[in-house]
Design an enzyme around this catalytic site. Structure first.
Site, PDB file in Angstrom:
ATOM      1  N   HIS A  22     -64.571  56.780 -13.472  1.00 46.08           N
ATOM      2  CA  HIS A  22     -64.647  55.389 -13.003  1.00 46.08           C
ATOM      3  C   HIS A  22     -66.033  54.797 -13.294  1.00 46.08           C
ATOM      4  CE1 HIS A  22     -64.525  51.849 -10.469  1.00 46.08           C
ATOM      5  NE2 HIS A  22     -65.460  52.337  -9.683  1.00 46.08           N
ATOM      6  N   HIS A  47     -73.240  52.821  -9.433  1.00 44.77           N
ATOM      7  CA  HIS A  47     -72.875  51.821  -8.425  1.00 44.77           C
ATOM      8  C   HIS A  47     -72.195  52.374  -7.174  1.00 44.77           C
ATOM      9  CE1 HIS A  47     -68.774  51.836 -10.203  1.00 44.77           C
ATOM     10  NE2 HIS A  47     -68.400  51.353  -9.045  1.00 44.77           N
ATOM     11  N   GLU A  98     -72.930  54.805  -1.588  1.00 46.16           N
ATOM     12  CA  GLU A  98     -71.853  54.641  -0.623  1.00 46.16           C
ATOM     13  C   GLU A  98     -70.985  55.895  -0.514  1.00 46.16           C
ATOM     14  OE1 GLU A  98     -70.940  51.541   1.357  1.00 46.16           O
ATOM     15  OE2 GLU A  98     -69.324  50.833   0.042  1.00 46.16           O
ATOM     16  N   ASP A  99     -70.726  56.537  -1.637  1.00 49.13           N
ATOM     17  CA  ASP A  99     -69.706  57.590  -1.645  1.00 49.13           C
ATOM     18  C   ASP A  99     -70.238  59.007  -1.813  1.00 49.13           C
ATOM     19  OD1 ASP A  99     -67.913  55.561  -1.391  1.00 49.13           O
ATOM     20  OD2 ASP A  99     -67.355  55.487  -3.506  1.00 49.13           O
ATOM     21  N   ASP A 152     -66.554  46.791 -12.206  1.00 46.08           N
ATOM     22  CA  ASP A 152     -65.999  47.739 -11.239  1.00 46.08           C
ATOM     23  C   ASP A 152     -64.578  47.322 -10.868  1.00 46.08           C
ATOM     24  OD1 ASP A 152     -65.927  49.667  -9.058  1.00 46.08           O
ATOM     25  OD2 ASP A 152     -66.397  48.000  -7.705  1.00 46.08           O
ATOM     26  N   ASP A 178     -50.213  25.241 -26.888  1.00 46.32           N
ATOM     27  CA  ASP A 178     -51.255  26.218 -27.241  1.00 46.32           C
ATOM     28  C   ASP A 178     -50.757  27.650 -27.117  1.00 46.32           C
ATOM     29  OD1 ASP A 178     -51.082  26.276 -24.531  1.00 46.32           O
ATOM     30  OD2 ASP A 178     -53.249  26.247 -24.168  1.00 46.32           O
TER      31      ASP A 178
HETATM   32 MN    MN Z   1     -66.536  51.470  -7.942  1.00 48.35          MN
END
Ligand code: MN
Length: 496
Positions: free
Chosen positions: A47, A71, A75-76, A139, A260
């Site tokens: 990811h 990123h 947090e994780d 993300d 279009d």
């Molecule tokens: Mn993420």
């Protein structure tokens, strides 16, 4: 996917320093996430790599890509922001921290406009650096691409949030490539039946349209060559599914009224070539009346530039022709991220671009910077704030007198600068305010006159028994809402 896939996606060759930076970011992320899996069964690092690859593909600069790899780390995983700062310094840390804060913003049950408004404000306020928004978009794009591995209710929630918040943001930043893909992915999950219908309908006709586009391109190419126009690139595109469906709805589901459906893009070297090409196209093919749009002289609010015309093309079929320079093309696909590719002196330009406030005087405004400010003005208009202060120093954080804090559930509370937990409590409910006994900011106990920082999660501790505010609170509350509730409640108590 490997780190090499990220490297080869960059639009510009990387120097050794940039390569080293990105490699180190990958090493830290890989180690920190090791053993973690995505719902798809992939290692979590996939990811991070996918996010980084998307960033590289829209032309983001190397630090943004490095931050993209990191990123989800604070947090994780066990690795802290302080450790990131120690290794990578303040700039990357700020980007990563921005993402962590943005990840707390959620579209919950509420679909009310004031809530959506707060969410959009929030994005600007939190993303004092626009690169944070780019990372968040990348993300989200990868999360949407892998949404099928989530339970159905989560799919719907994420898809709706994407449609309400992320698609408009990508659009306003002019990142057509991300906007279109996100938009089509939301269609798939929010309106599965219509998606299926349009998809199947499209699939049937796709081959035929492709063949026609090929023929038309060959014919137009040779016409332009005869007239002495050198073409950088010419390619076709069939309209995206969700935008096709929306247009069908507006046109009583009659495909023949959509002009279009097929578009051909002609990329030429200069602006003068754009107009000359338009002239040749009109000389060769009959144009449709009222369908000529000059977005070069009058760019769209998001900075989009191009000439558009609708013609009766080869075999008399209606096609839209879009004529633009390479720079205009890249900017329409990659938006604000594309500037990096065109920066002559990239270090300085990026600093000026993202940190304009750092320099007291801004000597020369380049054209795109003005476009960006125009966008902000447009945005500001839409959310109904009207003051000039954000122009001061050309700062991105024009909500600088605002603070946005979260409830533990992720709701956003909009407060003035220097607001305290008491202000926060009263803006939730007067009962909460009156019953306040203590407060936590990001999980830590803080005094009631604590000054809340942007992005903090504030938890108010209340008691069921005590429902009387303290007169001293008036000394440090900032909002008139809190003050008037405190006064009113105290008056009532006096009367008893
Ligand atoms: Mn993420």
């Amino acid at each position: 996917m490997t780190l090499d896939d990220v490297f080869t996606t960059f639009k510009r060759p990387l120097n050794d320093k940039d390569k080293k930076l990105i490699t180190q970011a990958w090493e830290m992320a890989e180690e920190a996430h090791r053993g973690q899996k995505r719902r798809s069964g992939d290692d979590y690092i996939q990811h991070c790599l996918a996010t980084a690859k998307i960033l590289a593909s829209i032309g983001a600069e190397p630090k943004t890509v490095a931050a993209g790899l990191l990123h989800d780390v604070p947090e994780d995983t066990e690795v802290t922001l302080a450790q990131i700062e120690k290794k990578f310094g303040p700039e990357i840390t700020l980007l990563v921290d921005g993402i962590t804060k943005l990840s707390k913003i959620r579209l919950r049950g509420s679909k009310e406009e004031y809530f959506l408004e707060n969410l959009r404000k929030m994005f600007l306020a939190m993303a004092a650096d626009i690169r944070v928004v780019l990372i968040k978009l990348a993300d989200r794009l990868h999360n949407m691409r892998t949404l099928e591995y989530n339970p159905p209710d989560k799919q719907k929630r994420i898809a709706r949030e994407t449609l309400e918040i992320f698609v408009p943001i990508a659009n306003r930043l002019g990142i057509g490539e991300i906007k279109d893909e996100l938009d089509d992915l939301t269609f798939k999950y929010l309106e599965p039946e219509n998606y299926k219908k349009i998809y199947e309908h499209g699939a049937k006709q796709y081959k035929e349209k492709e063949l026609y586009i090929e023929k038309a391109i060959t014919e137009i190419k040779s016409t332009l060559k005869k007239e002495g126009i050198s073409v950088n690139d010419i390619h076709g595109r069939v309209k995206r599914l969700h935008s096709f469906f929306r247009k069908l709805q507006r046109k009583d589901m009659d495909e023949n009224r959509i002009y279009d459906l097929i578009a051909i893009r002609i990329i030429v070297p200069s602006v003068a070539d754009c107009y000359e090409t338009l002239g040749i196209i009109h000389k060769t093919y009959r144009p449709m009346v009222g369908r000529i749009k000059d977005y070069i002289s009058l760019p769209k609010p998001n900075g989009y530039q191009s000439l558009h015309t609708t013609i009766f093309g080869p075999q008399g079929r209606i096609i839209e022709v879009q004529i633009r320079t390479q720079k205009m093309h890249d900017e329409s696909e990659f938006g604000i991220a594309a500037h990096w590719m065109y920066a002559e002196n990239e270090q300085r330009r990026w600093r000026d671009y993202f940190w304009p406030g750092k320099k007291k005087e801004v000597k020369k405004l380049d054209e795109k910077k003005i476009a960006w400010i125009r966008q902000l003005q447009q945005w500001q208009k839409e959310i109904g704030r009207d003051d000039d202060e954000f122009l001061e120093g050309l700062k991105i954080d024009f909500f600088k007198n605002h603070i946005f804090a979260f409830t533990p559930k992720g709701d956003i509370v909009d407060l003035p600068e220097d607001a305290t937990p008491i202000d926060f409590a009263y803006s939730i409910h007067s009962e909460v305010g009156n019953g306040t006994t203590g407060a936590k900011a990001d999980g830590k106990m803080v005094p009631l006159d604590y000054k809340i920082n942007n992005g903090q999660v504030i938890e108010i501790l209340t008691t069921k028994d005590k429902k009387t505010p303290n007169r001293d609170w008036l000394k440090f509350t900032r909002t008139s809402n809190a003050k008037s509730h405190i006064r009113r409640t105290l008056r009532k108590d006096d009367q008893i």
